[in-house]
Design an enzyme around this catalytic site. Sequence first.
Site, short mmCIF file in Angstrom:
data_model
loop_
_atom_site.label_atom_id
_atom_site.label_comp_id
_atom_site.label_asym_id
_atom_site.label_seq_id
_atom_site.Cartn_x
_atom_site.Cartn_y
_atom_site.Cartn_z
N GLY A 48 0.88 -1.17 0.00
CA GLY A 48 0.00 0.00 0.00
C GLY A 48 0.92 1.21 0.00
N ASP A 263 -0.94 4.84 -6.58
CA ASP A 263 0.47 4.70 -6.20
C ASP A 263 1.29 5.90 -6.64
OD1 ASP A 263 -0.71 1.85 -6.29
OD2 ASP A 263 1.10 1.70 -5.09
#
Lengths: 363, 363
Positions: A48, A263
Amino acid sequence: MHVRALEWGPSGVLRILDQTLLPREERWLDLDRVESVAEAIRMLRVRGAPAIGVAAAMGLAASLRRSMELPRERFLQLVDASAAELAAARPTAVNLAWAMERMRRAARAAKGGGASVCAALHEEAEAIRAEDEGMCRAMGEAGQAVVDAQAHRRTGAQAQSRADARARTSHPAPRTLRILTHCNTGALATAGMGTALAVVYVAHERGVPLQVWVDETRPLLQGSRLTAWELAKAGIPHTVLPDSAAASLMAALEVDLVLVGADRIARNGDTANKVGTYPLAIAARHHGIPLYVVAPSSTFDPACPDGAAIPIEQRAGAEVTRPFGVPIAPEGSPVFNPAFDVTPALLVSGWITERGVLGPPFD
Amino acid sequence: MHVRALEWGPSGVLRILDQTLLPREERWLDLDRVESVAEAIRMLRVRGAPAIGVAAAMGLAASLRRSMELPRERFLQLVDASAAELAAARPTAVNLAWAMERMRRAARAAKGGGASVCAALHEEAEAIRAEDEGMCRAMGEAGQAVVDAQAHRRTGAQAQSRADARARTSHPAPRTLRILTHCNTGALATAGMGTALAVVYVAHERGVPLQVWVDETRPLLQGSRLTAWELAKAGIPHTVLPDSAAASLMAALEVDLVLVGADRIARNGDTANKVGTYPLAIAARHHGIPLYVVAPSSTFDPACPDGAAIPIEQRAGAEVTRPFGVPIAPEGSPVFNPAFDVTPALLVSGWITERGVLGPPFD
């Protein structure tokens, strides 16, 4: 309440929940060496985009304690080398490079020798962690504008499509908001309640009836392994599906809203996220369903003009051909296994950040 | 040369390659009981719309041999009951119901008692098998018009995009045609060389340089397990990818043509095929890439006006949450696992059949 991905362990080590073992086993790892922190990031024990930035910062501070007797210059060199090693563990997420840069600056700004620089690194890592936790809640709250708009829109749509007379009154009963999500963008992906899932958690706290459609997210199944696990722990209704079944749900009018993380987000809004986000965005647009990206400021990369400039990490073919060690493709079949894809800004309805719902250019 | 999915075994039993064990093990099963044939179809030991029609016909003939001493009427009743049991094994593929209806008619048309009706059933099953084999080749050949058109278009596109002067001459060198496919539509899905993959096999025979992108096809991975295995055996260059990575390839201009099979095609052209076909068709359209459905006449259902009338089989959630017996989602998480989806006719460039490339209405 949501679960946790990482925390400070005894005497300042980095403690992470090994996500490769979920949902079968909840095992915590205490890390205090740069190599083991880098390994944990590379192997997705912690993953993550926000969480790996926080983990790298905390892990850097934890690892350098053993060298705090070094003189200042030697210690600063070690900070630079270690930060570079951690930043290289995964190339796409900008948060990781951002956190390492922040740690390097904090080290230079600190006065004194190794011990005081080391104390400054701990303070900075804790600041990065606490800020991420706060940003998660802020994103969750900023997203409620989108939740409310969709819940409202949905009430109208249902009244029409189901000819439900009750819903046509001026005070319809609250309807279930059906949110589709991809990968894991929850507590396990951050130091707080998540990015895209923070919007879900806050809506749940507010009493909005929810149904979350969870893409399993091949190849590494962060959806079924992690997101479903988090939502089950939090008591939020959810259903797991193969990634390729999402479009069927959209065609059946079973999806009101798509929420995904990111991201890296380029200045023009092009968004790199877990592979599968781009086809989801194409399908959402095809069906007229809004798709929002939820990400903290650290995910925006103003140095990156557009999606073409975002490096896309290619991962090992065995993730696809040998899941759980079981060979599912013939020996030697070549594999295309990009970790991420790029969704052009035009397919994104908006970017939910800790500062509200924004649009490009992101300077 | 291509592999085989089924054949007549010794003394007229149905022999199938157990596809659930591929690519790890090549095990052949001899079946001569209606229940075991139905089980093999239900458990996908034999799968692919054309192959299950052929397998059910051959299996019906093989199973009823043991009852051939029955008097005519009792035998015909047994034919009906057995055909109904086999037809119910999978609800979406129309070929199965079509083959069973054909077998019932052949039985009624035959004169005499159980033994002569049984002989007629064997003849009809062999006719269905041989016709399917012939139709596969015919589809493969009909598809060469599309292959040539794309190869030509691609030569032009490459010349333009790569400024390759050599390709601009009037006789450019042959370029690799990049075909993306989903699920398994090859020899393992038919009694011959396949449907969509027949087009690939015939192009390969003709010397067209090919690169086949193979969607792994979750949840049951017919792409990585079966299509990659077939193509490897045939020596055709191919690469396996997660279903959600196909759009990335399209965006990178790495796909010239998408070829898929079908389980049922409605009169208006709406096409039911393996789940994941619909999002692929949306993505192909988004990128301006042609998508063709390849299927024999028996897949067309003129009694079905459009996609809304096609029953979609829902399969067990464990296919998604416990692949290979490994639990990858929390206990009790609900699952959405449709076996198929419906691609609206508007997203299909054309339907390649044994009679040529057609378009709706299919009467």
